[in-house]
Design an enzyme around this catalytic site. Structure first.
Site, PDB file in Angstrom:
ATOM      1  N   LYS A 106      33.305  27.271 -27.475  1.00 40.57           N
ATOM      2  CA  LYS A 106      33.288  28.077 -26.248  1.00 40.57           C
ATOM      3  C   LYS A 106      31.836  28.181 -25.777  1.00 40.57           C
ATOM      4  CE  LYS A 106      37.765  30.038 -27.250  1.00 40.57           C
ATOM      5  NZ  LYS A 106      38.193  29.126 -28.303  1.00 40.57           N
ATOM      6  N   HIS A 130      35.127  34.750 -28.232  1.00 43.71           N
ATOM      7  CA  HIS A 130      34.647  34.847 -26.846  1.00 43.71           C
ATOM      8  C   HIS A 130      33.463  35.797 -26.694  1.00 43.71           C
ATOM      9  CE1 HIS A 130      38.189  32.605 -25.454  1.00 43.71           C
ATOM     10  NE2 HIS A 130      38.812  33.248 -26.424  1.00 43.71           N
ATOM     11  N   SER A 136      41.417  37.188 -25.731  1.00 42.14           N
ATOM     12  CA  SER A 136      41.272  35.891 -25.062  1.00 42.14           C
ATOM     13  C   SER A 136      42.026  35.772 -23.753  1.00 42.14           C
ATOM     14  CB  SER A 136      41.684  34.766 -26.012  1.00 42.14           C
ATOM     15  OG  SER A 136      43.001  34.958 -26.453  1.00 42.14           O
TER      16      SER A 136
HETATM   17  N1  PMP Z   1      40.365  32.772 -31.662  1.00 40.44           N
HETATM   18  C1  PMP Z   1      40.369  33.030 -30.355  1.00 40.44           C
HETATM   19  C2  PMP Z   1      40.255  34.445 -29.882  1.00 40.44           C
HETATM   20  C3  PMP Z   1      40.491  31.978 -29.438  1.00 40.44           C
HETATM   21  O1  PMP Z   1      40.525  32.219 -28.116  1.00 40.44           O
HETATM   22  C4  PMP Z   1      40.580  30.659 -29.918  1.00 40.44           C
HETATM   23  C5  PMP Z   1      40.657  29.450 -28.984  1.00 40.44           C
HETATM   24  N2  PMP Z   1      41.509  29.567 -27.951  1.00 40.44           N
HETATM   25  C6  PMP Z   1      40.593  30.451 -31.297  1.00 40.44           C
HETATM   26  C7  PMP Z   1      40.471  31.518 -32.146  1.00 40.44           C
HETATM   27  C8  PMP Z   1      40.742  29.072 -31.879  1.00 40.44           C
HETATM   28  O2  PMP Z   1      39.526  28.436 -31.868  1.00 40.44           O
HETATM   29  P1  PMP Z   1      39.454  26.838 -31.847  1.00 40.44           P
HETATM   30  O3  PMP Z   1      39.719  26.433 -30.434  1.00 40.44           O
HETATM   31  O4  PMP Z   1      38.095  26.518 -32.323  1.00 40.44           O
HETATM   32  O5  PMP Z   1      40.530  26.351 -32.778  1.00 40.44           O
END
Ligand code: PMP
Length: 397
Positions: free
Chosen positions: A246, A214, A186
């Site tokens: 996303k 992602h 991420s």
């Molecule tokens: N996993 C990854 C790789 C993320 O980038 C994110 C969000 N930043 C999440 C999980 C968490 O997802 P959510 O925003 O739906 O809580």
């Protein structure tokens, strides 16, 4: 021990954060999610959203929501947890459609990706197991591993040799190993070496958990994610997690796996059982988004072209990029104050690009995290590159 007040506990820590240029602010958006936004009262081009395919404000999804609200079969709220009365037909149909799309037995919806990761790790990993996680995994995977009863070891980022050593050790000690990795990382945008990971998992009877928050949407045939991008398929010992906030442009998450894994989560996962189901309307929106994502080859191509344009242009200016083929394009700047001043300079020129600082990234690796979307235009990317060039020339100090 002296009893301290809540004020005492945090006043100094907050002040320290400020001094270290690590204080976090919440920018206030006055407009829908889209490339042109009004944030903190400033008109700007948004280059830090995760709305990779431009669905967060898509007219087709908005129209579908309006129609759904006029339909007497749907309420706004879900009213209760899935196991009580919160599991609406729209949630149920969405789970089936996501499973068909991915070619897996079952899918289970969660209200957020963070909770999905907590649930998967706490439930599937048990005492005596060992979780082997990439060092740069998302915070929710780290927390999920820490909250599980399994041992937790981390391997250096993308280092499959180090991973294999830990797998060998687990195998010798007859521990069940569980490999856990982001599909697309991420903060770095690079891809997990899933072919090698899958091969290692097979050799050492390990399970694999892939958080593809992602990857689903921008990558793979019909947006089926990073595994599909590499021409791989999930087996019964693989669990995938996707987020819906996303590329899907909505909110929530899903876990995709075998029927047994999904049943285990429904029966035993506390973050699933003891929480209100996400809204019925969200399920309606995601169902529509899923249809759009499957047909979005032009948008995926547009995103791919913009990524290439950005990388070529940034390299020509001499910016330090990562080896990232995805919409996440970090520019490494080093210390937090430099990252903040570049971000501020860009803001003055009408571009919103977040400065990412420790503890989100390792110390000394503060960066700008540029994210591209199919809804950006080539001109907007060109203008961003010109603004970055002027940052570089003045070094924004
Ligand atoms: N996993 C990854 C790789 C993320 O980038 C994110 C969000 N930043 C999440 C999980 C968490 O997802 P959510 O925003 O739906 O809580």
């Amino acid at each position: 021990m002296a009893i301290e007040s809540l004020q005492q506990r945090f006043t100094e820590r907050l002040e320290q954060r400020r001094k270290q240029h690590l204080y976090r602010q919440r920018p206030l958006a006055f407009s829908p999610q889209q490339p042109l936004m009004k944030i903190n009262g400033i008109d700007c081009v948004n280059f830090c959203s995760n709305d990779y395919l431009g669905l967060a404000n898509h007219p087709q999804i908005k129209q579908r929501l309006i129609t759904a609200l006029q339909n007497s079969g749907i309420s706004y709220g879900s009213g209760a947890a899935h196991l009580v009365t919160g599991h609406h037909l729209e949630h149920h149909l969405l789970e089936d459609e996501l499973a068909d799309w991915l070619g897996v037995e079952r899918v289970l919806l969660f209200s957020t990706g963070f909770m999905a990761n907590l649930a998967v790790l706490q439930t599937l990993a048990q005492k005596g197991d060992v979780i082997l996680g990439d060092k740069l995994n998302h915070a929710s995977l780290v927390d999920g591993a820490l909250h599980s009863e399994a041992d937790f070891k981390r391997y250096p980022h993308l280092d499959t040799q180090a991973l294999e050593k830990r797998l060998q050790q687990a195998y010798q000690e007859q521990q069940q190993a569980i490999i856990v990795t982001d599909g697309v990382f991420s903060m770095d945008g690079d891809l997990a070496p899933l072919a090698k990971i899958q091969q290692l998992a097979k050799s050492y009877n390990a399970w694999t958990i892939i958080d593809d928050a992602h990857g689903f949407g921008p990558l793979g045939n019909k947006g089926r994610g990073t595994l599909n991008h590499f021409g791989l398929k999930a087996d019964d010992n693989t669990v995938q997690i996707g987020t819906l906030g996303k590329a899907f442009g909505c909110s929530g998450a899903f876990v995709a796996g075998s029927n047994t894994v999904i049943e285990a989560l429904i029966q035993f996962a506390r973050p699933y059982i003891y929480t209100t189901a996400s809204t019925q309307l969200n399920a309606v929106a995601v169902r529509e988004a899923l249809q759009i994502i499957q047909q979005a080859d032009n948008e995926r191509q547009q995103l791919h072209d913009l990524i290439q344009q950005f990388r070529d242009g940034a390299e020509a200016i001499g910016l330090q990029l990562w080896d990232s083929p995805t919409a996440i394009q970090p520019i490494l700047l080093g210390d937090s104050s430099t990252a903040l001043s570049w971000s501020e300079h860009l803001k003055q020129q009408g571009f919103w690009v977040a400065a990412i600082r420790p503890p989100t990234v390792p110390k000394g690796q503060a960066r700008l995290r540029v994210t591209l979307s199919a809804s950006h235009t080539s001109e907007q990317v060109q203008q961003l590159l010109a603004a970055l060039k002027s940052c570089r020339q003045t070094e924004c100090k």
